[in-house]
Scaffold this motif. Structure first.
Motif, PDB file in Angstrom:
ATOM      1  N   SER A 388       0.830  -1.209   0.000  1.00 28.44           N
ATOM      2  CA  SER A 388       0.000   0.000   0.000  1.00 28.44           C
ATOM      3  C   SER A 388       0.857   1.249   0.000  1.00 28.44           C
ATOM      4  O   SER A 388       0.594   2.207  -0.749  1.00 28.44           O
ATOM      5  N   THR A 389       1.873   1.284   0.825  1.00 32.37           N
ATOM      6  CA  THR A 389       2.741   2.470   0.877  1.00 32.37           C
ATOM      7  C   THR A 389       3.545   2.615  -0.404  1.00 32.37           C
ATOM      8  O   THR A 389       3.795   3.731  -0.869  1.00 32.37           O
ATOM      9  N   ALA A 390       3.957   1.470  -0.985  1.00 33.78           N
ATOM     10  CA  ALA A 390       4.702   1.538  -2.249  1.00 33.78           C
ATOM     11  C   ALA A 390       3.831   2.122  -3.349  1.00 33.78           C
ATOM     12  O   ALA A 390       4.266   2.975  -4.129  1.00 33.78           O
ATOM     13  N   GLN A 391       2.583   1.663  -3.415  1.00 32.27           N
ATOM     14  CA  GLN A 391       1.664   2.173  -4.421  1.00 32.27           C
ATOM     15  C   GLN A 391       1.317   3.639  -4.171  1.00 32.27           C
ATOM     16  O   GLN A 391       1.188   4.426  -5.103  1.00 32.27           O
ATOM     17  N   ALA A 392       1.158   3.982  -2.890  1.00 31.37           N
ATOM     18  CA  ALA A 392       0.756   5.351  -2.552  1.00 31.37           C
ATOM     19  C   ALA A 392       1.820   6.357  -2.953  1.00 31.37           C
ATOM     20  O   ALA A 392       1.515   7.504  -3.323  1.00 31.37           O
ATOM     21  N   GLN A 408      -8.783  20.106   0.083  1.00 31.40           N
ATOM     22  CA  GLN A 408      -8.283  20.334   1.428  1.00 31.40           C
ATOM     23  C   GLN A 408      -7.563  19.069   1.942  1.00 31.40           C
ATOM     24  O   GLN A 408      -7.784  17.957   1.456  1.00 31.40           O
ATOM     25  N   LYS A 409      -6.702  19.268   2.940  1.00 32.69           N
ATOM     26  CA  LYS A 409      -5.932  18.151   3.463  1.00 32.69           C
ATOM     27  C   LYS A 409      -6.836  17.043   4.003  1.00 32.69           C
ATOM     28  O   LYS A 409      -6.610  15.856   3.765  1.00 32.69           O
ATOM     29  N   MET A 410      -7.913  17.411   4.737  1.00 31.40           N
ATOM     30  CA  MET A 410      -8.799  16.403   5.312  1.00 31.40           C
ATOM     31  C   MET A 410      -9.518  15.614   4.238  1.00 31.40           C
ATOM     32  O   MET A 410      -9.829  14.426   4.417  1.00 31.40           O
ATOM     33  N   GLN A 411      -9.792  16.243   3.090  1.00 31.96           N
ATOM     34  CA  GLN A 411     -10.398  15.505   1.992  1.00 31.96           C
ATOM     35  C   GLN A 411      -9.449  14.433   1.466  1.00 31.96           C
ATOM     36  O   GLN A 411      -9.863  13.297   1.186  1.00 31.96           O
ATOM     37  N   LEU A 412      -8.177  14.779   1.346  1.00 29.01           N
ATOM     38  CA  LEU A 412      -7.185  13.801   0.888  1.00 29.01           C
ATOM     39  C   LEU A 412      -6.999  12.677   1.907  1.00 29.01           C
ATOM     40  O   LEU A 412      -6.915  11.498   1.549  1.00 29.01           O
ATOM     41  N   VAL A 413      -6.931  13.053   3.185  1.00 27.58           N
ATOM     42  CA  VAL A 413      -6.797  12.050   4.250  1.00 27.58           C
ATOM     43  C   VAL A 413      -7.978  11.083   4.204  1.00 27.58           C
ATOM     44  O   VAL A 413      -7.818   9.860   4.251  1.00 27.58           O
ATOM     45  N   THR A 414      -9.172  11.653   4.093  1.00 24.45           N
ATOM     46  CA  THR A 414     -10.383  10.820   4.059  1.00 24.45           C
ATOM     47  C   THR A 414     -10.366   9.885   2.859  1.00 24.45           C
ATOM     48  O   THR A 414     -10.712   8.704   2.958  1.00 24.45           O
ATOM     49  N   PHE A 416      -7.732   8.655   1.115  1.00 26.24           N
ATOM     50  CA  PHE A 416      -6.756   7.575   1.233  1.00 26.24           C
ATOM     51  C   PHE A 416      -7.196   6.535   2.268  1.00 26.24           C
ATOM     52  O   PHE A 416      -7.052   5.334   2.041  1.00 26.24           O
ATOM     53  N   LEU A 417      -7.717   7.005   3.390  1.00 27.22           N
ATOM     54  CA  LEU A 417      -8.183   6.052   4.398  1.00 27.22           C
ATOM     55  C   LEU A 417      -9.382   5.255   3.882  1.00 27.22           C
ATOM     56  O   LEU A 417      -9.503   4.050   4.135  1.00 27.22           O
ATOM     57  N   PHE A 418     -10.274   5.912   3.175  1.00 31.58           N
ATOM     58  CA  PHE A 418     -11.443   5.240   2.609  1.00 31.58           C
ATOM     59  C   PHE A 418     -11.010   4.123   1.656  1.00 31.58           C
ATOM     60  O   PHE A 418     -11.515   2.999   1.718  1.00 31.58           O
ATOM     61  N   GLU A 419     -10.072   4.426   0.779  1.00 33.10           N
ATOM     62  CA  GLU A 419      -9.611   3.417  -0.180  1.00 33.10           C
ATOM     63  C   GLU A 419      -8.926   2.256   0.527  1.00 33.10           C
ATOM     64  O   GLU A 419      -9.134   1.084   0.176  1.00 33.10           O
ATOM     65  N   SER A 420      -8.103   2.556   1.533  1.00 38.72           N
ATOM     66  CA  SER A 420      -7.390   1.508   2.256  1.00 38.72           C
ATOM     67  C   SER A 420      -8.354   0.604   3.019  1.00 38.72           C
ATOM     68  O   SER A 420      -8.240  -0.623   2.985  1.00 38.72           O
ATOM     69  N   ILE A 421      -9.322   1.207   3.694  1.00 41.83           N
ATOM     70  CA  ILE A 421     -10.301   0.415   4.452  1.00 41.83           C
ATOM     71  C   ILE A 421     -11.158  -0.410   3.507  1.00 41.83           C
ATOM     72  O   ILE A 421     -11.482  -1.573   3.792  1.00 41.83           O
ATOM     73  N   LEU A 422     -11.515   0.147   2.364  1.00 47.79           N
ATOM     74  CA  LEU A 422     -12.319  -0.586   1.389  1.00 47.79           C
ATOM     75  C   LEU A 422     -11.549  -1.802   0.870  1.00 47.79           C
ATOM     76  O   LEU A 422     -12.122  -2.896   0.691  1.00 47.79           O
ATOM     77  N   LEU A 423     -10.255  -1.635   0.649  1.00 47.45           N
ATOM     78  CA  LEU A 423      -9.421  -2.754   0.201  1.00 47.45           C
ATOM     79  C   LEU A 423      -9.361  -3.840   1.279  1.00 47.45           C
ATOM     80  O   LEU A 423      -9.412  -5.039   0.988  1.00 47.45           O
ATOM     81  N   VAL A 471      -6.230  -2.335  10.222  1.00 49.97           N
ATOM     82  CA  VAL A 471      -5.220  -2.515   9.177  1.00 49.97           C
ATOM     83  C   VAL A 471      -5.352  -1.426   8.119  1.00 49.97           C
ATOM     84  O   VAL A 471      -4.361  -0.898   7.613  1.00 49.97           O
ATOM     85  N   GLY A 472      -6.592  -1.072   7.792  1.00 51.19           N
ATOM     86  CA  GLY A 472      -6.811  -0.033   6.788  1.00 51.19           C
ATOM     87  C   GLY A 472      -6.256   1.303   7.223  1.00 51.19           C
ATOM     88  O   GLY A 472      -5.629   2.012   6.424  1.00 51.19           O
ATOM     89  N   ILE A 473      -6.471   1.670   8.473  1.00 50.32           N
ATOM     90  CA  ILE A 473      -5.961   2.950   8.976  1.00 50.32           C
ATOM     91  C   ILE A 473      -4.444   2.937   9.037  1.00 50.32           C
ATOM     92  O   ILE A 473      -3.782   3.908   8.640  1.00 50.32           O
ATOM     93  N   VAL A 474      -3.858   1.802   9.501  1.00 48.91           N
ATOM     94  CA  VAL A 474      -2.397   1.719   9.592  1.00 48.91           C
ATOM     95  C   VAL A 474      -1.777   1.800   8.203  1.00 48.91           C
ATOM     96  O   VAL A 474      -0.812   2.541   7.967  1.00 48.91           O
ATOM     97  N   SER A 475      -2.322   1.015   7.258  1.00 54.14           N
ATOM     98  CA  SER A 475      -1.739   0.987   5.909  1.00 54.14           C
ATOM     99  C   SER A 475      -2.028   2.279   5.150  1.00 54.14           C
ATOM    100  O   SER A 475      -1.255   2.676   4.273  1.00 54.14           O
ATOM    101  N   GLY A 476      -3.151   2.943   5.477  1.00 56.36           N
ATOM    102  CA  GLY A 476      -3.476   4.187   4.798  1.00 56.36           C
ATOM    103  C   GLY A 476      -2.908   5.415   5.458  1.00 56.36           C
ATOM    104  O   GLY A 476      -3.054   6.530   4.933  1.00 56.36           O
ATOM    105  N   ALA A 477      -2.262   5.229   6.606  1.00 58.18           N
ATOM    106  CA  ALA A 477      -1.764   6.374   7.363  1.00 58.18           C
ATOM    107  C   ALA A 477      -0.669   7.118   6.597  1.00 58.18           C
ATOM    108  O   ALA A 477      -0.617   8.349   6.605  1.00 58.18           O
ATOM    109  N   TYR A 478       0.214   6.363   5.935  1.00 53.21           N
ATOM    110  CA  TYR A 478       1.318   7.022   5.210  1.00 53.21           C
ATOM    111  C   TYR A 478       0.809   7.933   4.093  1.00 53.21           C
ATOM    112  O   TYR A 478       1.120   9.141   4.071  1.00 53.21           O
ATOM    113  N   PRO A 479       0.028   7.405   3.145  1.00 53.98           N
ATOM    114  CA  PRO A 479      -0.462   8.328   2.107  1.00 53.98           C
ATOM    115  C   PRO A 479      -1.425   9.368   2.649  1.00 53.98           C
ATOM    116  O   PRO A 479      -1.472  10.495   2.139  1.00 53.98           O
ATOM    117  N   ALA A 480      -2.186   9.003   3.675  1.00 56.30           N
ATOM    118  CA  ALA A 480      -3.197   9.940   4.176  1.00 56.30           C
ATOM    119  C   ALA A 480      -2.570  11.139   4.859  1.00 56.30           C
ATOM    120  O   ALA A 480      -2.960  12.275   4.613  1.00 56.30           O
TER     121      ALA A 480
END
Length: 879
Positions: A388-392, A408-414, A416-423, A471-480
Motif C-alpha cells: 500500500s505504501t509503495a503504491q501510494a 483540502q488536506k482532510m479531503q485527501l486524508v479521508t 486515502f483512508l477510505f480506499e485503504s479500508i475498502l481494500l 489494518v486499513g488505517i495503519v496501511s493508509g496512514a502514510y499516504p493519508a
C-alpha cells in the motif's frame, strides 16, 4: 382586485437575502406570499407581512435546501472516492490482486487457528455450574517416586460431602472397573448384538444435579436413582435398538447383569473433557462387590467431582485437605498423600495427571498455535502495508495536482483512508469465503467439529469489523497524513515514489521474512521432536504386538488353555498378559525394599510369564520369571535399572538377592534393561514387574492379553486368532488393537502441532513472497528508466540483474541473521517441556535460510530478468 406583484424593492430584498442559486426557483413563491398579504387591502401592512413571510419561510427553506445540498455533496464525494478506488483497482489489478489475496490468506489463517483456540478454551464451560465444580486429585509420592492420580478411593466422595457439608453441595464419582472396555449386549434372543464398549461409566444418582447433559427421554431425578438402571446416548440407542424406543428395554453387562434403560441422552458435546456413551447407576456396583462398595482408602479408581456452594469455598476446602488425609487414609501412606482441588474448566488444558479419563490437550500447544496465528496475520498485514505504501508513493503528483485544484488536506486524508479500508474489507470478504471452504479440511486434520456459523458470534463479527478498520488505517496512514501534507510544488517536482517510504518498506520486508524463517525453523524442530518421540527406541518391541482387552472376562478361568491354543499357530511368536498398555500407563504399588525403613510407592506392572520374551526386553542381570519355579509369583521380583540407581546399589548384580517385604525369602531375582513403560513425555522411573498368576487377577489387575506375531500374512493370523478366541471364549466379543498404533495417540498433540505449523508456515512464506513479488514489480517500474540508461551505457544483462536483485537478497540475509537467535531461544523454551528432547539440528537453520533465499530468488527472478532484458529504446521513448 389589488395588483399582487411585489414592488421592485421586494425583488431586490429577495436578491440580497436569499441564496442566489435559489432565487429563480423561489420567485414564484414570493409572489404568492405577497398576494396573500395584500388581500387585507392595506399595502403598508402587506409590505410588513411580506417581509415577515420571507424571513420565516424562505430562511427555513434556504437552510433545508442547504442541508440537503450538503448531504448530496457528501454522497457525491464518497461516490467519487469509490470511483477513483475502482479505477485504480482495475488499472493496478496486479498489485491489487496481490494485496487483497495476501491479506485475505493471513486473515483466514488467523480465523482458523482462533477457531481452534476458542474451541479448546470452551471445554466444559457449557455447564451452568462450571465455576463451582472441582475434581479432586490424589498425589501419592515419596522422594519423587509414586503417582499423581486424577482419581480417588471409593469412600472419599461421601466422606467429603459429610465432613464439609458447609462447602460441598454434591459429590459425583465415575468408575469403569479400570477396564479398557466393558462388554455390552442386547438381551433379545433373536437379535443379539455384542460389543466391547470403551466409554461406559458407573456414576452417582446426582450426576444430573451437577452436570448439564441433556436428557432426551427419561427423568433426570430418577434415571440413575435405582440399581440396575442405565442411560445411553442417542448414538448408542440407534446402535443397539435401530430406531426403536430404547427406554424400558434391557442391556446385558459383562455377559451376566441385566440393566434397564431409563433414559436417552443427547450425544456428549465434543468440548467436554470426558466422553461417555453409557452411564450406569452407581448402586449397581454392589452386585460386583459382595453387596457393598469397596471400603479401601488405598485403592483409588474413582474420578471424583465436587459441586461447591460457592467457588470461593475451594480455598477453604483445600486448606482442610491435610487434616482430611490424616483422618481417613491408612497410616502407612497418609504422610505421602496430598489431595488437590482442580477446577473443572482447567482440566482439558492444564491437568496432566496419571489416569486421566482421556488424554487432555496442552496449554503450551495453545501458546504455540496463538503465536503462529499472530505471526501469519502480522506477515500478511506487513505485506499489505508494504504494498500500500509503495503504491501510494506513486500518487504524490496526484496529491499535488488535487491540492492545486483546491482539495483540502482532510479531503485527501479521508480519501486515502477510505480506499485503504475498502481494500481491507474486500480482503475480509475473501477471507471469510476461504474459511468457509477450508473449514472441513481444517476440521479433519485438527480433529474438530467447528461450524462456519461461529463467524456470526459477536466476537468474530466485532473482529471482522475491527480488523479492516485497524489494518486499513495503519496501511493508509502514510499516504493519508504524509503525502497529503506536502506542498503542491514539492509534490509535483519531486520523485517521491523513490524518496519516501523506502526505508520503512525495507524494515517491513526484514520483519516479514524473519517471522517466516522462525516458523520454518520451528516446523523443522517440531517434526524432529515428533519423529524422535514416535520412532526412537522405547526399549521394547511394539511392532506386530496385538493387545486384546480381557479384564473381567472368562479368560480368567481359561488363560493357560487359550495361550496354548494361540501358540499353535506358527505365526505366533509369544503370548503374555499385562496390567496396562505397555508404553502408555502403569499402576503403583507399595514395596518395602531392603535398606528402607518403611514401604514406598513405586510404579508397577502386574504381568504373566513370557512378558520379557513377548516384548523383547533384555535382562541386565539375574534371571526372568520361570514357569518351573512355582513360588516366583510370591517370592520373586523383577526391577529395572533405574530402580537400582534409585536405591543407590553399586551395580545391577548387587541388586540380585536383595529382599523385599518383611520376609528374608522374598528376593529380587532379576534386573531388566530400562525401557519407556510410559510415554516419552516423562523420564524413565523406577519400575517393579510383579508376577501375578492368580486367576482372580483378571478381575482387577490383568487387563490385556498381548500376542506378538510375525509380520507375514497378518490378516490370516488375525482371522485365525479370532476363530480360536470364539472357540475358547464363546459368547464374548473379540476386539483387539495393535500396540504400535495405540501408542501413536500419546503423541497426538505433537502430531497435530507439526501438521498445523507446517501448513501455516508454508502459507506465511507464500504471503511473504506475494509481497516480495509486488515490491519487485514496483521497483522494476520505478527504476526502468535508470536501468535502460545503464544498458545504453554498456551494462550487461547479468549486471542489471544483480543490481536489481542484490538489494532484496541483502534484506533476506538480514532477516536470517535476526531470525536465527530468536528461533533458537523459542525452540529451546518449547523443548524444555519434554523429558526427552531432540537436539536442535543447526542444519535446519541452514535449510530454512536456503528455502527463504531460494523462494525469494524465484519470486523476484522473473521481474529481474524482465528488467534486464527490456528494450531501452522502448522504455526511454515511453518516458
Amino acid at each position: 382586485m389589488v395588483n399582487a406583484s411585489p414592488p421592485k424593492w421586494a425583488d431586490r430584498f429577495l436578491e440580497w437575502y436569499c441564496n442566489p442559486a435559489l432565487l429563480e426557483e423561489i420567485q414564484g413563491d414570493a409572489h404568492e406570499l405577497y398576494y396573500r398579504a395584500i388581500k387585507s387591502g392595506n399595502r403598508y401592512l402587506a409590505n410588513l407581512q411580506f417581509i415577515w413571510n420571507v424571513l420565516r419561510f424562505f430562511r427555513w427553506k434556504n437552510i433545508k435546501r442547504s442541508k440537503r445540498s450538503n448531504t448530496n455533496r457528501s454522497v457525491m464525494m464518497y461516490q467519487n472516492y469509490f470511483t477513483v478506488f475502482r479505477r485504480g483497482f482495475i488499472k493496478q489489478k496486479g498489485y491489487s490482486f496481490l494485496n487483497v489475496l495476501g491479506l485475505a490468506i493471513g486473515i483466514a489463517c488467523f480465523l482458523l487457528i482462533s477457531f481452534y483456540i476458542r474451541d479448546e478454551f470452551s471445554y466444559d464451560r457449557f455447564h451452568t455450574k462450571a465455576d463451582r465444580i472441582y475434581r479432586v486429585h490424589e498425589i501419592f509420592e515419596s522422594d519423587g517416586v509414586g503417582e499423581r492420580s486424577a482419581s480417588l478411593p471409593f469412600p472419599t466422595a461421601e466422606a467429603l460431602r459429610n465432613d464439609y457439608e458447609g462447602q460441598v453441595v454434591q459429590a459425583v464419582r465415575f468408575f469403569n472397573f479400570q477396564a479398557p472396555t466393558i462388554a455390552v449386549a442386547t438381551t433379545t434372543p433373536d437379535n443379539i448384538k455384542e460389543f466391547n464398549e470403551p466409554r461406559l461409566f458407573f456414576t452417582d444418582s446426582v450426576f444430573f444435579d451437577v452436570f448439564d447433559f441433556d436428557l432426551v427421554k427419561g427423568d433426570k431425578k430418577t434415571a440413575l436413582a435405582h440399581t440396575h438402571s442405565i442411560v445411553l446416548t442417542e448414538s448408542m440407542a440407534q446402535k443397539y435398538f435401530k430406531g426403536e424406543d430404547a427406554v424400558g428395554k434391557f442391556l446385558r453387562l459383562q455377559g451376566s447383569t441385566n440393566l434397564l434403560v431409563t433414559g436417552i441422552l443427547k450425544d456428549v458435546p465434543a468440548n467436554a473433557h470426558f466422553q461417555f456413551d453409557f452411564l450406569v447407576s452407581f448402586e449397581t456396583l454392589k452386585e460386583f462387590y459382595n453387596g457393598s462398595m469397596p471400603p479401601s482408602w488405598y485403592w483409588n479408581p474413582c474420578w471424583t467431582y465436587l459441586l461447591l456452594k460457592d467457588r470461593h469455598d475451594a480455598t477453604t476446602l483445600q486448606a482442610a485437605m491435610p487434616a482430611f488425609v490424616q483422618k481417613y487414609f491408612p497410616e502407612f501412606v497418609r504422610n505421602d498423600i496430598t489431595l488437590e482441588l482442580f477446577p473443572l474448566t482447567d482440566i482439558h488444558l492444564k491437568s496432566h495427571m496419571d489416569y486421566e479419563i482421556q488424554p487432555n490437550s496442552s496449554l503450551t500447544t495453545i501458546y504455540v498455535f496463538a503465536s503462529i496465528a499472530l505471526f501469519v496475520l502480522l506477515i500478511a498485514c506487513i505485506n499489505f502495508v508494504n504494498l500500500s505504501t509503495a503504491q501510494a508513493a506513486k500518487r504524490a503528483k496526484e496529491v499535488g495536482m488535487r491540492k492545486t485544484l483546491g482539495s483540502q488536506k482532510m479531503q485527501l486524508v479521508t480519501q486515502f483512508l477510505f480506499e485503504s479500508i475498502l481494500l481491507c474489507l474486500l480482503s475480509v470478504a475473501i477471507a471469510v469465503l476461504i474459511v468457509v471452504f477450508a473449514l472441513p479440511f481444517f476440521n479433519s486434520f485438527a480433529e474438530k467439529d467447528i461450524s462456519p456459523m461461529v463467524l456470526f458470534q459477536p466476537f468474530y463479527l466485532g473482529l471482522l469489523m475491527a480488523l479492516p478498520l485497524t489494518v486499513g488505517i495503519v496501511s493508509g496512514a502514510y499516504p493519508a497524513f504524509v503525502l497529503s501534507s506536502f506542498k503542491p510544488i514539492t509534490a509535483l517536482k519531486s520523485n517521491l515514489s523513490r524518496e519516501r517510504g523506502a526505508a520503512f518498506r525495507k524494515v517491513l520486508v526484514v520483519v516479514q521474512f524473519s517471522l517466516s524463517i522462525i516458523l520454518l525453523i520451528g516446523t523443522g524442530v517440531a517434526m524432529d521432536q515428533l519423529n524422535m518421540l514416535r520412532k526412537s527406541d522405547a526399549g521394547f518391541a511394539k511392532e506386530n504386538v496385538i493387545m486384546i482387552p480381557v479384564l473381567r472376562s472368562p479368560v480368567s478361568t481359561n488363560y493357560e488353555a487359550l495361550k496354548t491354543e494361540l501358540l499353535r499357530n506358527p505365526n505366533t511368536i509369544s503370548v503374555t498378559a499385562i496390567e496396562e498398555v505397555l508404553g502408555a500407563k502403569h499402576q503403583v504399588g507399595n514395596y518395602l525394599i531392603e535398606g528402607l525403613t518403611e514401604s514406598k510407592p513405586y510404579p508397577r506392572l502386574n504381568i504373566r510369564h513370557d512378558f520379557l520374551k513377548t516384548f523383547n526386553i533384555p535382562l541386565a542381570a539375574g534371571r526372568d520369571y520361570s514357569e518351573d519355579i512355582v513360588t516366583d509369583d510370591s517370592l520373586a521380583l523383577l526391577v529395572n535399572e533405574e530402580f537400582v540407581r534409585q536405591m543407590g546399589w553399586t551395580s545391577n548384580e548387587a541388586a540380585i538377592g536383595k529382599t523385599f517385604g518383611n520376609r528374608s525369602n522374598r528376593k529380587i531375582v532379576g534386573v531388566v534393561k530400562d525401557f519407556n513403560f510410559t510415554s516419552k513425555h516423562q523420564p524413565i522411573r523406577p519400575l517393579v514387574l510383579d508376577l501375578n498368576t492368580n486367576p482372580r487377577a483378571f478381575e482387577l489387575f490383568i487387563k490385556y492379553l498381548a500376542v506378538r506375531i510375525k509380520s507375514n500374512d497378518v490378516p490370516a493370523t488375525l482371522e485365525w486368532l479370532q476363530e480360536k478366541w470364539k472357540t475358547q471364549i464363546p459368547g464374548w466379543p473379540f476386539e483387539y488393537f495393535f500396540l504400535e498404533n495405540n501408542l501413536e495417540n500419546l503423541y497426538k498433540n505433537e502430531n497435530k502441532l507439526s501438521k498445523i505449523t507446517l501448513v501455516f508456515s508454508c502459507l506465511s512464506i507464500f504471503v511473504a513472497c506475494l509481497g516480495l513479488f509486488g515490491l519487485s514489480t514496483f521497483t522494476v517500474e520505478q527504476r526502468k528508466k535508470e536501468m535502460s540508461i545503464r544498458k545504453v551505457l554498456g551494462s550487461s544483462d547479468s549486471e542489471i540483474f544483480m543490481l536489481f536483485s542484490k538489494r532484496f537478497f541483502v534484506l533476506i540475509l538480514i532477516a536470517n541473521i535476526l531470525a536465527f537467535p530468536l528461533a533458537y531461544l523459542l525452540m529451546k523454551q518449547w523443548l524444555s517441556s519434554f523429558a526427552y528432547q531432540v537436539s536442535i539440528d543447526f542444519t535446519l537453520f541452514l535449510v530454512a535460510a536456503l528455502i527463504a533465499i531460494g523462494i525469494a530468488f524465484v519470486t523476484i527472478c522473473y521481474q529481474a530478468l524482465h528488467a534486464a532484458r527490456s528494450n531501452p529504446a522502448e522504455v526511454l521513448k515511453n518516458e
